[in-house]
Design an enzyme around this catalytic site. Structure first.
Site, mmCIF file in Angstrom:
data_model
loop_
_atom_site.group_PDB
_atom_site.id
_atom_site.type_symbol
_atom_site.label_atom_id
_atom_site.label_comp_id
_atom_site.label_asym_id
_atom_site.label_seq_id
_atom_site.Cartn_x
_atom_site.Cartn_y
_atom_site.Cartn_z
ATOM 1 N N ARG A 1 0.794 -1.233 0.000
ATOM 2 C CA ARG A 1 0.000 0.000 0.000
ATOM 3 C C ARG A 1 0.821 1.276 0.000
ATOM 4 N NH1 ARG A 1 -2.536 -4.000 2.837
ATOM 5 N NH2 ARG A 1 -4.675 -4.345 2.180
ATOM 6 N N HIS B 1 -1.263 -2.485 -4.312
ATOM 7 C CA HIS B 1 -0.602 -3.250 -5.383
ATOM 8 C C HIS B 1 -0.563 -2.472 -6.708
ATOM 9 C CE1 HIS B 1 -0.324 -6.376 -2.522
ATOM 10 N NE2 HIS B 1 -1.549 -6.832 -2.613
ATOM 11 N N HIS C 1 1.777 -13.039 -5.043
ATOM 12 C CA HIS C 1 0.697 -13.076 -4.054
ATOM 13 C C HIS C 1 0.046 -14.465 -3.986
ATOM 14 C CE1 HIS C 1 -2.528 -11.476 -1.595
ATOM 15 N NE2 HIS C 1 -2.075 -10.247 -1.718
ATOM 16 N N ASP D 1 -2.095 -9.739 8.689
ATOM 17 C CA ASP D 1 -2.032 -9.028 7.409
ATOM 18 C C ASP D 1 -0.977 -7.939 7.595
ATOM 19 O OD1 ASP D 1 -2.469 -8.077 4.894
ATOM 20 O OD2 ASP D 1 -4.493 -7.334 5.255
ATOM 21 N N GLU E 1 4.364 -12.666 1.105
ATOM 22 C CA GLU E 1 4.673 -11.726 0.022
ATOM 23 C C GLU E 1 5.985 -11.029 0.366
ATOM 24 O OE1 GLU E 1 1.041 -9.168 -0.331
ATOM 25 O OE2 GLU E 1 0.195 -10.767 0.875
HETATM 26 C C1 GLA Z 1 -4.779 -7.814 -0.540
HETATM 27 C C2 GLA Z 1 -3.554 -7.576 0.275
HETATM 28 C C3 GLA Z 1 -3.615 -8.348 1.551
HETATM 29 C C4 GLA Z 1 -4.920 -8.107 2.268
HETATM 30 C C5 GLA Z 1 -6.082 -8.295 1.355
HETATM 31 C C6 GLA Z 1 -7.356 -7.910 2.032
HETATM 32 O O1 GLA Z 1 -4.812 -9.134 -0.967
HETATM 33 O O2 GLA Z 1 -2.405 -7.955 -0.411
HETATM 34 O O3 GLA Z 1 -2.518 -7.964 2.350
HETATM 35 O O4 GLA Z 1 -4.931 -6.818 2.817
HETATM 36 O O5 GLA Z 1 -5.925 -7.519 0.186
HETATM 37 O O6 GLA Z 1 -8.447 -8.309 1.254
#
Ligand code: GLA
Length: 343
Positions: A80, A106, A176, A246, A308
């Site tokens: 982000r 992304h 991912h 996350d 990731e």
């Molecule tokens: C993306 C991000 C993850 C997570 C999801 C939430 O996949 O890469 O880190 O935040 O969104 O839906």
């Protein structure tokens, strides 16, 4: 051996191919040109039985319309960027705010929705390339991206990321994939080790606060292998924000694996090696079974875990983090290896 097949056609008529890389022990990896996506990885269990260890989709419609980046190559800025804004040398850039209209996630999903050009380099290596135009999603610089996937005889899948821009710009790339070493169910019983003494806590928009917090005494301590599910619902403010894991982990230096996952039932082991400084552990917290994945099975919560490998999130706005801003002509290069075995 590498074999090419037709995978499908996107809604707007772009042809998508699937390349299968196979080694002599039977491990196989399917990579599709849409998003330079690792679609499936077939790995043996302790009895020699192969299963697909990636959660995701078996149709182009799944990838186009229901995806949460399953298996995709993401960039040009993985993770982000706060408020979709940053500056380079005093010039402010506004980039796509594709997450709730607040953050750039992304890179606005440009790389993961592009159809990449594939070239078979030799029996083990496949190159995917894509050129992002200057100004794409608001980012400066025309960038040539090249990702080389190599399947080795020792069941290691190596991913080499290369990029070069014609203007100073930010680049962060990752894959991912949602791993599920059992090939079914959820991953809460998988054991995971992450070689990180610290992680980066996040705010309510999943942006790091800037703090580098020791994992010691928190649910984020994976230095000794533990079940992913052990602390995933702990009474912890950070776990609550992410509805589980996350978060970016700050990897310790060293030659060993950055992370090791193990599924006690199948005996499958995944070791992750990287030259990058961070890894995002995402445990599929927001999957809720409403989306249909491979073979018609619902993508349930915690159907897979992502590791990731990356620069920390939001680096252009966080000068205290290791930086990934590259000059015109300067080469971005990084390497991540996913190695499979059994025990
Ligand atoms: C993306 C991000 C993850 C997570 C999801 C939430 O996949 O890469 O880190 O935040 O969104 O839906």
């Amino acid at each position: 051996m590498i074999v090419k097949n037709i995978f499908g056609t996107t809604a707007d008529g772009r042809a998508v191919d699937c390349y299968t890389l196979k080694n002599s022990s039977g491990m196989a990896v399917d990579i599709i040109t849409y998003g330079a996506t690792i679609n499936s990885i077939y790995a043996a269990d302790k009895d020699g039985v192969f299963a697909d260890v990636l959660a995701g989709f078996d149709t182009i419609d799944g990838h186009e319309n229901h995806s949460d980046y399953e298996g995709m190559t993401v960039g040009r800025y993985a993770n982000r960027i706060a408020n979709g804004k940053f500056s380079i040398d005093g010039i402010e850039y506004e980039v796509e705010k594709n997450e709730k209209g607040i953050t750039c996630l992304h890179g606005g999903a440009e790389l993961s929705t592009a159809v990449w050009k594939a070239i078979i380099i030799d029996d083990n290596s496949l190159e995917m390339s894509y050129t992002s135009p200057d100004g794409a999603m608001g980012f400066p610089g025309k960038v040539d991206f090249r990702v080389v996937f190599t399947l080795h005889e020792d069941n290691a899948l190596k991913i080499e990321y290369n990029a070069v821009s014609d203007k100073k710009t930010v680049i962060n790339m990752t894959n991912h994939a949602y791993f599920n070493l059992a090939g079914k169910g959820d991953v809460l019983g998988h054991e995971l080790m992450i070689n990180a003494d610290a992680y980066t806590p996040i705010d309510e928009n999943s942006i790091p606060t800037g703090e580098i917090r020791p994992v010691e005494g928190t649910p984020f301590d994976f230095r000794q292998s533990k079940a992913i599910g052990r602390d995933i619902a702990a009474d912890d403010e950070q776990i609550k924000i992410g509805r589980g894991y996350d978060h970016n982990f700050c990897l310790n230096d060293g030659d060993g694996p950055a992370a090791v996952a193990y599924d006690p039932e199948s005996g499958r082991v995944l070791e992750v090696f990287t030259d990058l400084c961070g890894v995002q552990l995402y445990t599929g917290n927001f999957l809720d079974g409403t989306i249909t994945g491979k073979k018609g099975n619902p993508l349930i919560q915690h159907a897979g875990f992502c590791l990731e490998t990356q620069y920390y999130p939001n680096t252009p706005n966080m000068p205290e983090f290791p930086q990934c801003t590259f000059d015109a002509g300067e080469k971005f290069k990084s390497c991540t290896v996913f190695k499979f075995s059994v025990k």
